[in-house]
Design a protein around this motif. Structure first.
Motif, PDB file in Angstrom:
ATOM      1  N   ASP A   1       0.837  -1.203   0.000  1.00 24.49           N
ATOM      2  CA  ASP A   1       0.000   0.000   0.000  1.00 24.49           C
ATOM      3  C   ASP A   1       0.872   1.253   0.000  1.00 24.49           C
ATOM      4  N   PRO A   2       1.151   1.793  -1.187  1.00 26.90           N
ATOM      5  CA  PRO A   2       2.036   2.960  -1.245  1.00 26.90           C
ATOM      6  C   PRO A   2       1.338   4.266  -0.872  1.00 26.90           C
ATOM      7  N   TYR A   3       0.015   4.217  -0.722  1.00 25.38           N
ATOM      8  CA  TYR A   3      -0.734   5.476  -0.665  1.00 25.38           C
ATOM      9  C   TYR A   3      -0.508   6.323   0.580  1.00 25.38           C
ATOM     10  N   PRO A   4      -0.315   5.731   1.779  1.00 24.49           N
ATOM     11  CA  PRO A   4       0.011   6.611   2.919  1.00 24.49           C
ATOM     12  C   PRO A   4       1.318   7.383   2.709  1.00 24.49           C
ATOM     13  N   ALA A   5       2.321   6.703   2.157  1.00 28.13           N
ATOM     14  CA  ALA A   5       3.607   7.387   1.919  1.00 28.13           C
ATOM     15  C   ALA A   5       3.446   8.472   0.862  1.00 28.13           C
ATOM     16  N   LEU A   6       2.645   8.199  -0.161  1.00 32.85           N
ATOM     17  CA  LEU A   6       2.440   9.194  -1.222  1.00 32.85           C
ATOM     18  C   LEU A   6       1.677  10.406  -0.683  1.00 32.85           C
ATOM     19  N   GLU A   7       0.739  10.143   0.209  1.00 32.32           N
ATOM     20  CA  GLU A   7      -0.013  11.253   0.807  1.00 32.32           C
ATOM     21  C   GLU A   7       0.917  12.154   1.628  1.00 32.32           C
ATOM     22  N   ARG A   8       1.857  11.528   2.343  1.00 32.41           N
ATOM     23  CA  ARG A   8       2.828  12.332   3.102  1.00 32.41           C
ATOM     24  C   ARG A   8       3.656  13.213   2.165  1.00 32.41           C
ATOM     25  N   LEU A   9       4.039  12.649   1.022  1.00 34.03           N
ATOM     26  CA  LEU A   9       4.786  13.452   0.058  1.00 34.03           C
ATOM     27  C   LEU A   9       3.957  14.632  -0.427  1.00 34.03           C
ATOM     28  N   ARG A  10       2.721  14.356  -0.833  1.00 35.61           N
ATOM     29  CA  ARG A  10       1.857  15.429  -1.355  1.00 35.61           C
ATOM     30  C   ARG A  10       1.701  16.542  -0.348  1.00 35.61           C
ATOM     31  N   GLU A  11       1.571  16.140   0.934  1.00 37.30           N
ATOM     32  CA  GLU A  11       1.280  17.142   1.941  1.00 37.30           C
ATOM     33  C   GLU A  11       2.513  17.905   2.387  1.00 37.30           C
ATOM     34  N   SER A  12       3.628  17.194   2.535  1.00 40.81           N
ATOM     35  CA  SER A  12       4.773  17.884   3.144  1.00 40.81           C
ATOM     36  C   SER A  12       5.903  18.180   2.171  1.00 40.81           C
ATOM     37  N   ALA A  13       5.961  17.488   1.042  1.00 35.57           N
ATOM     38  CA  ALA A  13       7.078  17.723   0.124  1.00 35.57           C
ATOM     39  C   ALA A  13       6.656  17.409  -1.311  1.00 35.57           C
ATOM     40  N   PRO A  14       5.757  18.218  -1.888  1.00 37.82           N
ATOM     41  CA  PRO A  14       5.199  17.876  -3.213  1.00 37.82           C
ATOM     42  C   PRO A  14       6.229  17.892  -4.340  1.00 37.82           C
ATOM     43  N   LEU A  15       7.354  18.546  -4.100  1.00 36.36           N
ATOM     44  CA  LEU A  15       8.449  18.499  -5.077  1.00 36.36           C
ATOM     45  C   LEU A  15       9.706  18.237  -4.257  1.00 36.36           C
ATOM     46  N   LEU A  16      10.141  16.992  -4.256  1.00 36.02           N
ATOM     47  CA  LEU A  16      11.215  16.577  -3.335  1.00 36.02           C
ATOM     48  C   LEU A  16      12.346  15.926  -4.112  1.00 36.02           C
ATOM     49  N   TYR A  17      13.582  16.344  -3.809  1.00 32.80           N
ATOM     50  CA  TYR A  17      14.713  15.627  -4.412  1.00 32.80           C
ATOM     51  C   TYR A  17      14.955  14.372  -3.596  1.00 32.80           C
ATOM     52  N   TRP A  18      14.841  13.232  -4.263  1.00 32.21           N
ATOM     53  CA  TRP A  18      14.994  11.921  -3.618  1.00 32.21           C
ATOM     54  C   TRP A  18      16.415  11.438  -3.879  1.00 32.21           C
ATOM     55  N   ASP A  19      17.227  11.447  -2.836  1.00 36.37           N
ATOM     56  CA  ASP A  19      18.654  11.163  -3.012  1.00 36.37           C
ATOM     57  C   ASP A  19      18.911   9.767  -3.569  1.00 36.37           C
ATOM     58  N   GLU A  20      18.220   8.773  -3.021  1.00 40.05           N
ATOM     59  CA  GLU A  20      18.479   7.396  -3.424  1.00 40.05           C
ATOM     60  C   GLU A  20      18.189   7.178  -4.921  1.00 40.05           C
ATOM     61  N   GLY A  21      17.110   7.795  -5.383  1.00 40.12           N
ATOM     62  CA  GLY A  21      16.744   7.631  -6.786  1.00 40.12           C
ATOM     63  C   GLY A  21      17.414   8.650  -7.706  1.00 40.12           C
ATOM     64  N   ARG A  22      18.139   9.612  -7.116  1.00 43.02           N
ATOM     65  CA  ARG A  22      18.794  10.673  -7.871  1.00 43.02           C
ATOM     66  C   ARG A  22      17.813  11.358  -8.828  1.00 43.02           C
ATOM     67  N   CYS A  23      16.662  11.722  -8.290  1.00 43.06           N
ATOM     68  CA  CYS A  23      15.641  12.364  -9.124  1.00 43.06           C
ATOM     69  C   CYS A  23      14.697  13.185  -8.237  1.00 43.06           C
ATOM     70  N   TRP A  24      13.933  14.046  -8.887  1.00 44.14           N
ATOM     71  CA  TRP A  24      12.875  14.778  -8.194  1.00 44.14           C
ATOM     72  C   TRP A  24      11.603  13.943  -8.215  1.00 44.14           C
ATOM     73  N   LEU A  25      10.870  13.969  -7.112  1.00 42.37           N
ATOM     74  CA  LEU A  25       9.575  13.302  -7.044  1.00 42.37           C
ATOM     75  C   LEU A  25       8.478  14.360  -7.090  1.00 42.37           C
ATOM     76  N   VAL A  26       7.549  14.207  -8.021  1.00 39.65           N
ATOM     77  CA  VAL A  26       6.460  15.168  -8.187  1.00 39.65           C
ATOM     78  C   VAL A  26       5.165  14.439  -7.854  1.00 39.65           C
ATOM     79  N   SER A  27       4.464  14.905  -6.823  1.00 40.21           N
ATOM     80  CA  SER A  27       3.367  14.086  -6.296  1.00 40.21           C
ATOM     81  C   SER A  27       1.975  14.693  -6.402  1.00 40.21           C
ATOM     82  N   ARG A  28       1.886  15.994  -6.737  1.00 38.38           N
ATOM     83  CA  ARG A  28       0.542  16.592  -6.821  1.00 38.38           C
ATOM     84  C   ARG A  28       0.033  16.613  -8.260  1.00 38.38           C
TER      85      ARG A  28
END
Lengths: 415, 65
Positions: A25-52
Motif C-alpha cells: 500500500d504505497p498510498y500513505p507514503a504518497l499522501e505524506r509526500l503530497r502534503e509535506s514535500a510535493p516536489l522533493l529531491y529523492w537522493d536514493e533515486g537521484r531524481c525529483w519526485l512530483v506528487s501533486r
C-alpha cells in the motif's frame, strides 16, 4: 534555508518504495509526500519526485522537459553505453527520443492501428486468446491469476497483432522486463546488470530476426509488413526507427497490462459487493478498470521527464539534465484535483485520467490495454462467478512495479 | 472563441466528443475526428474549454478571434 534542506533530506530518506509495506500500500507514503514535500529531491533515486496532480499535469505538458533519456544528467554514466551500446543506439531512435517532427512522423505510422475503433476490431481475437488461456484452468482447483492468467494474455495479444508466433511469448516477456528495468537503471542491483544487458541483447537480436523474416514473407494487411514497406520506401521510416518502434510495441504490449489485469481481479475479489454489481452489470467493468488504475495503480513510482535547461518549477530551481519522476499514482489520489479520491468509485467520470500519461507521449496502447483488461477480467468473472481469494496476494520484488508474484484463487464451478 | 485542432496530435480518441458533442464528432468510416464548427458560440465555450482540458493528446486549443 539550512533547516529546510535538512528537513527535506530527512523526508527523502523516509521515502522507501522498495519496502514490502510500500508495495502492499504505497498510498500513505504518497499522501505524506503530497502534503509535506510535493516536489522533493529523492537522493536514493537521484531524481525529483512530483506528487501533486496539478504539477504532474503541468510537467507532462511542459516543453522545458523531455522524455529523451539521453538528456538525463547521469545518462552517460549508465554502463549500457559501454556494455550494451546497441540498446543505447536503439533508444535514440525510439518515440521517447525523436525530435518533435520525427516523433510525429513515426507515431502516425502506427497510431491508426490503436484508435478506440481499430482496437475494438481486435475484440474477437482478444476474446479467443482469453478463452484459450482460461481453458487450461481446472474448475475447483486453485488457480493463480497472476501466473496462469494475467501473465499470459498481453504478450499473446501483441504477438497476434504483429503476426508473431506464440512460441515467442517467453522471449517477449524476458525482453520487456529487462527494458523496463532500464527506465531507472540505478535501481538495478549491480549483480544483475550483466543479466539485464544479456536479455536486452537477445531481445534486439530477436527483433532483427522477426523483421528479416517478415521482409521475406510479407503478410497482406499486417502492421509489421506495412512498417517494413514504409522503411523500404525510405522517406517515412528509417531502419533504426523501425527496430525501435517494433521494440516499443513489444515492450509496451507485453508487460504493463499484465499488472492491470492482476490488480483488477485483486480489487474485485477484495470488494464482494462490487463483484456482485459487476456480475449483474458487466458494463461496469469499464469503470472498474479506470478506477483500479486511479485508486490502486500497479506502478511504484511513475513516468520520467528530464529538464532540457536550468529552470525552476514553482520557485524550486531544477538543473539541466535532472530527472523528474511524475508520480501518477499519487496525483490520481490528490484531493485538490479529484473528488473524494480515497473512495473506490467505478461510476466516476474518468476523463481526467492521467494513468496513461497526457500529451505528445500519451500511451499509444491505452485503448488496447483497456480492451484487454475488460475482456480478460470480464470473461474470468462471467465464467467463474463464485471465484474466491485463496490466501493473500503475494508481491514480489521489482524496482518499478508492485508486482503480483502470485494471486491464488479458488475458481469454483464454471458457468 | 476560435477552436484550433493540431492534426499532428489528434488520434481520434474521442474524449472531446463526450465533453462537447455539439462541436466534435467521430467519423466512423474514416476513423477520424470531425470538427463541426471552428467558431465557438458563447453558450458552448465552457464545454469546448473542457474538451481542451481532457484531450489525452493535448491536441486542442482555443484562441480569441
Amino acid at each position: 534555508m539550512l533547516e529546510q534542506q535538512s528537513h527535506a533530506a530527512g523526508r527523502s530518506a523516509d521515502f522507501k518504495p522498495f519496502s514490502s509495506e510500500y508495495t502492499r500500500d504505497p498510498y500513505p507514503a504518497l499522501e505524506r509526500l503530497r502534503e509535506s514535500a510535493p516536489l522533493l529531491y529523492w537522493d536514493e533515486g537521484r531524481c525529483w519526485l512530483v506528487s501533486r496532480y496539478a504539477m504532474v499535469v503541468q510537467l507532462l505538458r511542459d516543453p522545458r522537459f523531455t522524455t529523451d533519456r539521453q538528456a538525463w544528467e547521469f545518462a552517460s554514466a549508465n554502463p549500457a553505453h559501454t556494455q550494451c551500446p546497441e540498446f543505447v543506439a536503439m533508444n535514440k531512435n525510439g518515440l521517447f527520443s525523436l525530435d518533435q517532427a520525427a516523433h510525429t512522423r513515426v507515431r502516425k505510422l502506427v497510431s491508426p492501428s490503436f484508435t478506440p475503433r481499430a482496437t475494438e476490431r481486435l475484440r474477437p481475437a482478444v476474446q479467443a486468446i482469453v478463452d484459450e488461456v482460461l481453458s487450461t484452468a481446472e474448475a475447483g482447483e486453485t488457480f493463480d491469476v497472476a501466473r496462469d492468467f494475467a501473465d499470459k494474455i498481453p504478450v499473446r495479444v501483441i504477438g497476434a497483432m504483429l503476426g508473431i508466433p506464440v512460441s515467442y511469448q517467453d522471449k517477449f516477456h524476458h525482453f520487456a522486463d529487462a527494458v523496463i528495468q532500464q527506465l531507472l537503471p540505478m535501481l538495478i542491483p549491480p549483480g544483475s546488470i550483466e543479466a539485464n544487458f544479456a536479455a536486452i541483447r537477445e531481445g534486439i537480436a530477436m527483433i532483427g530476426e522477426i523483421i528479416d523474416d517478415r521482409r521475406k514473407n510479407p503478410i497482406e494487411g499486417d502492421i509489421l509488413t506495412s512498417l517494413i514497406q514504409a522503411e523500404e520506401l525510405g522517406d517515412r521510416l528509417n531502419k533504426d526507427e523501425l527496430m525501435a518502434l517494433v521494440s516499443g510495441l513489444i515492450v509496451g504490449g507485453s508487460e504493463t497490462t499484465v499488472h492491470l489485469i492482476g490488480f483488477m481481479v485483486l480489487n474485485l475479489l477484495r470488494r464482494p459487493a462490487l463483484m456482485e454489481q459487476v456480475k449483474e452489470n458487466p458494463e461496469l467493468m469499464k469503470g472498474v478498470l479506470e478506477e483500479v488504475l486511479r485508486f490502486d495503480n500497479f506502478g511504484k513510482l511513475g513516468i520520467t521527464r528530464y529538464a532540457k535547461e536550468d529552470t525552476e518549477v514553482e520557485g524550486v530551481p531544477i538543473k539541466k539534465g535532472q530527472m523528474m519522476v511524475l508520480l501518477l499514482n499519487s496525483a490520481m489520489r490528490d484531493a485538490s484535483a479529484i473528488d473524494m479520491p480515497d473512495a473506490f468509485d467505478p461510476s466516476r467520470e474518468s476523463v481526467t485520467s492521467i494513468a496513461f500519461g497526457n500529451g505528445a507521449h500519451f500511451c499509444l496502447g491505452a485503448n488496447l490495454a483497456r480492451l484487454e483488461g475488460q475482456v480478460a477480467v470480464g470473461t474470468l468473472v462471467a465464467r467463474y462467478p463464485e471465484m474466491q481469494l485463496e490466501g493473500e496476494a503475494v508481491f514480489g520484488p521489482h524496482p518499478l512495479i508492485r508486482k503480483l508474484d502470485s494471486l491464488k484463487v479458488r475458481l469454483g464451478p464454471p458457468r | 472563441m476560435r477552436l484550433v485542432v493540431d492534426w499532428d496530435r489528434c488520434e481520434a480518441n474521442g474524449v472531446c466528443v463526450k465533453a462537447a458533442p455539439e462541436v466534435f464528432r467521430l467519423d466512423e468510416a474514416e476513423d477520424r475526428l470531425n470538427v463541426l464548427m471552428e467558431e465557438v458560440p458563447s453558450e458552448l465555450q465552457e464545454k469546448v474549454e473542457r474538451a481542451v482540458r481532457v484531450c489525452p493528446r493535448q491536441a486542442l486549443s482555443t484562441r480569441e478571434k
